[in-house]
Design a protein around this motif. Structure first.
Motif, PDB file in Angstrom:
ATOM      1  N   LEU A   1    -131.179 -18.380 -38.507  1.00  0.00           N
ATOM      2  CA  LEU A   1    -130.739 -18.568 -37.122  1.00  0.00           C
ATOM      3  C   LEU A   1    -129.218 -18.505 -36.990  1.00  0.00           C
ATOM      4  CD1 LEU A   1    -132.999 -21.469 -35.813  1.00  0.00           C
ATOM      5  CD2 LEU A   1    -133.547 -19.088 -36.178  1.00  0.00           C
ATOM      6  N   GLU A   2    -128.781 -18.143 -35.787  1.00  0.00           N
ATOM      7  CA  GLU A   2    -127.349 -18.153 -35.464  1.00  0.00           C
ATOM      8  C   GLU A   2    -127.120 -19.126 -34.326  1.00  0.00           C
ATOM      9  OE1 GLU A   2    -125.530 -14.407 -34.608  1.00  0.00           O
ATOM     10  OE2 GLU A   2    -126.139 -13.517 -36.501  1.00  0.00           O
ATOM     11  N   ARG A   3    -126.099 -19.922 -34.429  1.00  0.00           N
ATOM     12  CA  ARG A   3    -125.649 -20.774 -33.348  1.00  0.00           C
ATOM     13  C   ARG A   3    -124.128 -20.732 -33.355  1.00  0.00           C
ATOM     14  NH1 ARG A   3    -129.843 -20.295 -31.731  1.00  0.00           N
ATOM     15  NH2 ARG A   3    -131.355 -21.686 -30.797  1.00  0.00           N
ATOM     16  N   LEU A   4    -123.521 -21.202 -32.268  1.00  0.00           N
ATOM     17  CA  LEU A   4    -122.065 -21.271 -32.244  1.00  0.00           C
ATOM     18  C   LEU A   4    -121.615 -22.169 -33.396  1.00  0.00           C
ATOM     19  CD1 LEU A   4    -119.450 -20.637 -30.748  1.00  0.00           C
ATOM     20  CD2 LEU A   4    -119.838 -22.695 -29.381  1.00  0.00           C
ATOM     21  N   MET A   5    -120.699 -21.672 -34.210  1.00  0.00           N
ATOM     22  CA  MET A   5    -120.245 -22.472 -35.357  1.00  0.00           C
ATOM     23  C   MET A   5    -118.745 -22.633 -35.344  1.00  0.00           C
ATOM     24  SD  MET A   5    -122.651 -21.394 -38.506  1.00  0.00           S
ATOM     25  CE  MET A   5    -124.433 -21.566 -38.370  1.00  0.00           C
ATOM     26  N   ARG A   6    -118.321 -23.846 -35.624  1.00  0.00           N
ATOM     27  CA  ARG A   6    -116.890 -24.148 -35.685  1.00  0.00           C
ATOM     28  C   ARG A   6    -116.502 -24.658 -37.076  1.00  0.00           C
ATOM     29  NH1 ARG A   6    -114.957 -20.955 -32.475  1.00  0.00           N
ATOM     30  NH2 ARG A   6    -115.283 -21.261 -30.274  1.00  0.00           N
TER      31      ARG A   6
ATOM     32  N   GLY B   1    -104.084 -16.364 -37.343  1.00  0.00           N
ATOM     33  CA  GLY B   1    -103.509 -16.216 -36.008  1.00  0.00           C
ATOM     34  C   GLY B   1    -104.525 -15.831 -34.943  1.00  0.00           C
ATOM     35  N   VAL B   2    -105.776 -15.608 -35.333  1.00  0.00           N
ATOM     36  CA  VAL B   2    -106.776 -15.145 -34.354  1.00  0.00           C
ATOM     37  C   VAL B   2    -107.921 -16.162 -34.224  1.00  0.00           C
ATOM     38  CG1 VAL B   2    -108.274 -13.242 -33.635  1.00  0.00           C
ATOM     39  CG2 VAL B   2    -106.207 -12.744 -34.924  1.00  0.00           C
ATOM     40  N   ASP B   3    -108.772 -16.253 -35.229  1.00  0.00           N
ATOM     41  CA  ASP B   3    -109.959 -17.135 -35.142  1.00  0.00           C
ATOM     42  C   ASP B   3    -110.626 -17.190 -36.510  1.00  0.00           C
ATOM     43  OD1 ASP B   3    -111.858 -18.771 -34.018  1.00  0.00           O
ATOM     44  OD2 ASP B   3    -112.659 -17.281 -32.611  1.00  0.00           O
ATOM     45  N   GLU B   4    -111.563 -18.108 -36.623  1.00  0.00           N
ATOM     46  CA  GLU B   4    -112.405 -18.175 -37.822  1.00  0.00           C
ATOM     47  C   GLU B   4    -113.849 -18.002 -37.363  1.00  0.00           C
ATOM     48  OE1 GLU B   4    -112.656 -21.079 -41.694  1.00  0.00           O
ATOM     49  OE2 GLU B   4    -113.121 -21.932 -39.751  1.00  0.00           O
ATOM     50  N   ILE B   5    -114.595 -17.106 -37.993  1.00  0.00           N
ATOM     51  CA  ILE B   5    -115.953 -16.792 -37.510  1.00  0.00           C
ATOM     52  C   ILE B   5    -116.975 -16.844 -38.658  1.00  0.00           C
ATOM     53  CG2 ILE B   5    -115.207 -15.397 -35.537  1.00  0.00           C
ATOM     54  CD1 ILE B   5    -115.833 -12.864 -37.222  1.00  0.00           C
ATOM     55  N   PRO B   6    -118.227 -17.239 -38.320  1.00  0.00           N
ATOM     56  CA  PRO B   6    -119.282 -17.253 -39.340  1.00  0.00           C
ATOM     57  C   PRO B   6    -119.857 -15.851 -39.570  1.00  0.00           C
ATOM     58  CG  PRO B   6    -120.132 -18.079 -37.247  1.00  0.00           C
ATOM     59  CD  PRO B   6    -118.693 -17.721 -37.004  1.00  0.00           C
ATOM     60  N   LEU B   7    -120.122 -15.510 -40.807  1.00  0.00           N
ATOM     61  CA  LEU B   7    -120.699 -14.198 -41.145  1.00  0.00           C
ATOM     62  C   LEU B   7    -121.702 -14.358 -42.286  1.00  0.00           C
ATOM     63  CD1 LEU B   7    -117.372 -12.165 -41.107  1.00  0.00           C
ATOM     64  CD2 LEU B   7    -119.219 -11.933 -39.428  1.00  0.00           C
ATOM     65  N   SER B   8    -122.815 -13.673 -42.166  1.00  0.00           N
ATOM     66  CA  SER B   8    -123.826 -13.707 -43.235  1.00  0.00           C
ATOM     67  C   SER B   8    -123.348 -12.907 -44.428  1.00  0.00           C
ATOM     68  CB  SER B   8    -125.124 -13.068 -42.749  1.00  0.00           C
ATOM     69  OG  SER B   8    -125.586 -13.720 -41.622  1.00  0.00           O
ATOM     70  N   ILE B   9    -123.812 -13.299 -45.586  1.00  0.00           N
ATOM     71  CA  ILE B   9    -123.380 -12.618 -46.809  1.00  0.00           C
ATOM     72  C   ILE B   9    -124.314 -11.436 -47.118  1.00  0.00           C
ATOM     73  CG2 ILE B   9    -123.082 -12.958 -49.314  1.00  0.00           C
ATOM     74  CD1 ILE B   9    -121.966 -15.775 -48.484  1.00  0.00           C
ATOM     75  N   LEU B  10    -123.687 -10.291 -47.307  1.00  0.00           N
ATOM     76  CA  LEU B  10    -124.413  -9.042 -47.577  1.00  0.00           C
ATOM     77  C   LEU B  10    -124.613  -8.842 -49.076  1.00  0.00           C
ATOM     78  CD1 LEU B  10    -125.361  -6.050 -46.964  1.00  0.00           C
ATOM     79  CD2 LEU B  10    -122.945  -5.454 -47.008  1.00  0.00           C
ATOM     80  N   HIS B  11    -123.593  -9.253 -49.830  1.00  0.00           N
ATOM     81  CA  HIS B  11    -123.659  -9.081 -51.282  1.00  0.00           C
ATOM     82  C   HIS B  11    -122.704 -10.067 -51.937  1.00  0.00           C
ATOM     83  CE1 HIS B  11    -124.138  -7.158 -55.141  1.00  0.00           C
ATOM     84  NE2 HIS B  11    -122.820  -7.208 -55.274  1.00  0.00           N
TER      85      HIS B  11
ATOM     86  N   GLY C   1    -118.708 -25.417 -39.692  1.00  0.00           N
ATOM     87  CA  GLY C   1    -119.539 -24.793 -40.736  1.00  0.00           C
ATOM     88  C   GLY C   1    -120.087 -25.776 -41.755  1.00  0.00           C
ATOM     89  N   ILE C   2    -119.748 -27.073 -41.595  1.00  0.00           N
ATOM     90  CA  ILE C   2    -120.154 -28.049 -42.617  1.00  0.00           C
ATOM     91  C   ILE C   2    -120.811 -29.307 -42.040  1.00  0.00           C
ATOM     92  CG2 ILE C   2    -118.578 -27.301 -44.462  1.00  0.00           C
ATOM     93  CD1 ILE C   2    -116.573 -29.454 -43.434  1.00  0.00           C
ATOM     94  N   GLY C   3    -121.403 -29.181 -40.858  1.00  0.00           N
ATOM     95  CA  GLY C   3    -122.195 -30.294 -40.330  1.00  0.00           C
ATOM     96  C   GLY C   3    -121.428 -31.371 -39.579  1.00  0.00           C
ATOM     97  N   LEU C   4    -120.175 -31.145 -39.235  1.00  0.00           N
ATOM     98  CA  LEU C   4    -119.372 -32.203 -38.611  1.00  0.00           C
ATOM     99  C   LEU C   4    -119.277 -32.123 -37.088  1.00  0.00           C
ATOM    100  CD1 LEU C   4    -116.363 -32.342 -41.118  1.00  0.00           C
ATOM    101  CD2 LEU C   4    -118.309 -33.895 -40.972  1.00  0.00           C
ATOM    102  N   CYS C   5    -119.088 -30.928 -36.536  1.00  0.00           N
ATOM    103  CA  CYS C   5    -118.701 -30.831 -35.113  1.00  0.00           C
ATOM    104  C   CYS C   5    -119.874 -30.838 -34.141  1.00  0.00           C
ATOM    105  CB  CYS C   5    -117.857 -29.578 -34.886  1.00  0.00           C
ATOM    106  SG  CYS C   5    -118.803 -28.038 -35.015  1.00  0.00           S
ATOM    107  N   GLY C   6    -121.045 -30.466 -34.582  1.00  0.00           N
ATOM    108  CA  GLY C   6    -122.231 -30.501 -33.711  1.00  0.00           C
ATOM    109  C   GLY C   6    -122.405 -29.279 -32.812  1.00  0.00           C
ATOM    110  N   SER C   7    -121.540 -28.289 -32.928  1.00  0.00           N
ATOM    111  CA  SER C   7    -121.663 -27.146 -32.009  1.00  0.00           C
ATOM    112  C   SER C   7    -122.879 -26.267 -32.321  1.00  0.00           C
ATOM    113  CB  SER C   7    -120.383 -26.308 -32.009  1.00  0.00           C
ATOM    114  OG  SER C   7    -120.112 -25.837 -33.286  1.00  0.00           O
ATOM    115  N   CYS C   8    -123.463 -26.427 -33.496  1.00  0.00           N
ATOM    116  CA  CYS C   8    -124.569 -25.526 -33.903  1.00  0.00           C
ATOM    117  C   CYS C   8    -125.933 -26.195 -33.850  1.00  0.00           C
ATOM    118  CB  CYS C   8    -124.308 -25.018 -35.318  1.00  0.00           C
ATOM    119  SG  CYS C   8    -124.384 -26.330 -36.539  1.00  0.00           S
ATOM    120  N   VAL C   9    -126.063 -27.306 -33.087  1.00  0.00           N
ATOM    121  CA  VAL C   9    -127.338 -28.045 -33.116  1.00  0.00           C
ATOM    122  C   VAL C   9    -128.515 -27.253 -32.563  1.00  0.00           C
ATOM    123  CG1 VAL C   9    -126.520 -30.450 -33.085  1.00  0.00           C
ATOM    124  CG2 VAL C   9    -126.813 -29.178 -30.926  1.00  0.00           C
TER     125      VAL C   9
END
Ligand SMILES: Cc1cc2nc3c(=O)[nH]c(=O)nc-3n(C[C@H](O)[C@H](O)[C@H](O)COP(=O)(O)OP(=O)(O)OC[C@H]3O[C@@H](n4cnc5c(N)ncnc54)[C@H](O)[C@@H]3O)c2cc1C
Ligand code: FES
Length: 247
Positions: free
Chosen positions: A193-198, A26-36, A200-208
């Motif tokens: 690196l961090e870029r805007l991500m939607r 109901g809010v959003d989906e966001i990218p996060l780095s893995i800590l463990h 996450g699998i190479g399709l939308c182009g927002s993270c170029v």
């Protein structure tokens, strides 16, 4: 900053440097780095910055969130003398890497930087993984460690030791400075690196960035690739409306 652990067998096999997409229903989906990652569980550390992260900070133990991943490539594991430079939340994936390298690397040195003491995360954990004297802390306001940017002690460290690899993750302008120093000394490095991500699998182009998509070709880029994207690295990125904005 809060750390969350989620049950997920796929992400539980993630390697240092990889990221996941966390969906707060109901809010959003966001990218996060893995800590463990391990034992079918994965942990992430999340800084409260806006709507999604605020909702996530209010999630109670046992509540459901969605997880996709692990995505992207990972850091290479150098067994020589390595230097890790982490800023802010960028310390999380580097701690994961440092734990992997602890038993293999000849020397682990860590420079950790933040604006103020309360944002210097995982200091105790880093002291356990590296030796305490191998961890250099910096804060911009001088509330802990050296009062300077994380990049300032680097010149000295690089003079004293011949490192075989520099790993960095954090604010992009910091990583750009690390890159420029590494290039001057002809040292190999890897930056996450961090870029805007939607997607996450190479399709939308927002993270170029240049010819690369950070989600699919990164998020970890080596010196050769960073040279190719020098005009954008530490300079600009695509914003929410598709226009170019400063990093
Ligand atoms: C590969 C990767 C790894 C990341 N790892 C971490 C981490 O370990 N811990 C952590 O706290 N944060 C991490 N982030 C940043 C995190 O994704 C953003 O802080 C989060 O998306 C903000 O969402 P919000 O709704 O709370 O804030 P908003 O108000 O929506 O955004 C605040 C700022 O966060 C960034 N942001 C927002 N949405 C996205 C998005 N979809 N993709 C990328 N950036 C976005 C933008 O810079 C934006 O200006 C990572 C980002 C990337 C790309
Ligand atoms: S996030 Fe869609 S291509 Fe990278």
């Amino acid at each position: 900053m809060k750390t969350f652990t989620v049950k997920d067998s796929l992400c539980g096999k993630a390697k240092p440097g990889q990221f996941l997409m966390l969906w707060i229903p109901g809010v959003d989906e966001i990218p996060l780095s893995i800590l463990h990652a391990g034992d079918s569980e994965v942990s992430v550390s999340v800084k409260l910055v806006g709507d999604a992260t605020r909702h996530l900070h209010e999630v109670k133990r046992g509540e459901k969130v969605g997880v996709r991943g692990p995505f992207g490539n990972s850091f290479t594991e150098n067994t020589g003398k390595v230097l890790l430079v982490g800023g802010g939340t960028g310390t999380a994936p580097l701690l994961f890497l440092a734990k992997r390298l602890a038993a293999k690397a000849e020397l682990l040195s860590f420079v950790i930087g933040a604006k103020t003491k309360s944002e210097l995360i995982f200091l105790r954990e880093l002291g356990n993984v590296c030796t305490e004297e191998a961890v250099v802390s910096t804060t911009e306001d001088g509330s802990y460690g050296m009062q300077c940017l994380a990049t300032e002690p680097l010149e000295n460290l690089l003079k004293k030791q011949s490192f075989g690899m520099i790993y960095t993750c954090g604010p992009e302008q910091m990583m750009r400075k690390v890159f420029d120093l590494a290039e001057k000394r002809k040292l190999p490095m890897e930056a996450s690196l961090e870029r805007l991500m939607r997607c996450g699998i190479g399709l939308c182009g927002s993270c170029v960035i240049g010819k690369y998509r950070v989600c699919r070709d990164g998020p970890v880029f080596n010196s050769v690739q960073l040279r190719e994207v020098k005009a954008e690295f530490g300079m600009s990125k695509l914003g929410f409306n598709g226009g170019r904005i400063p990093v």
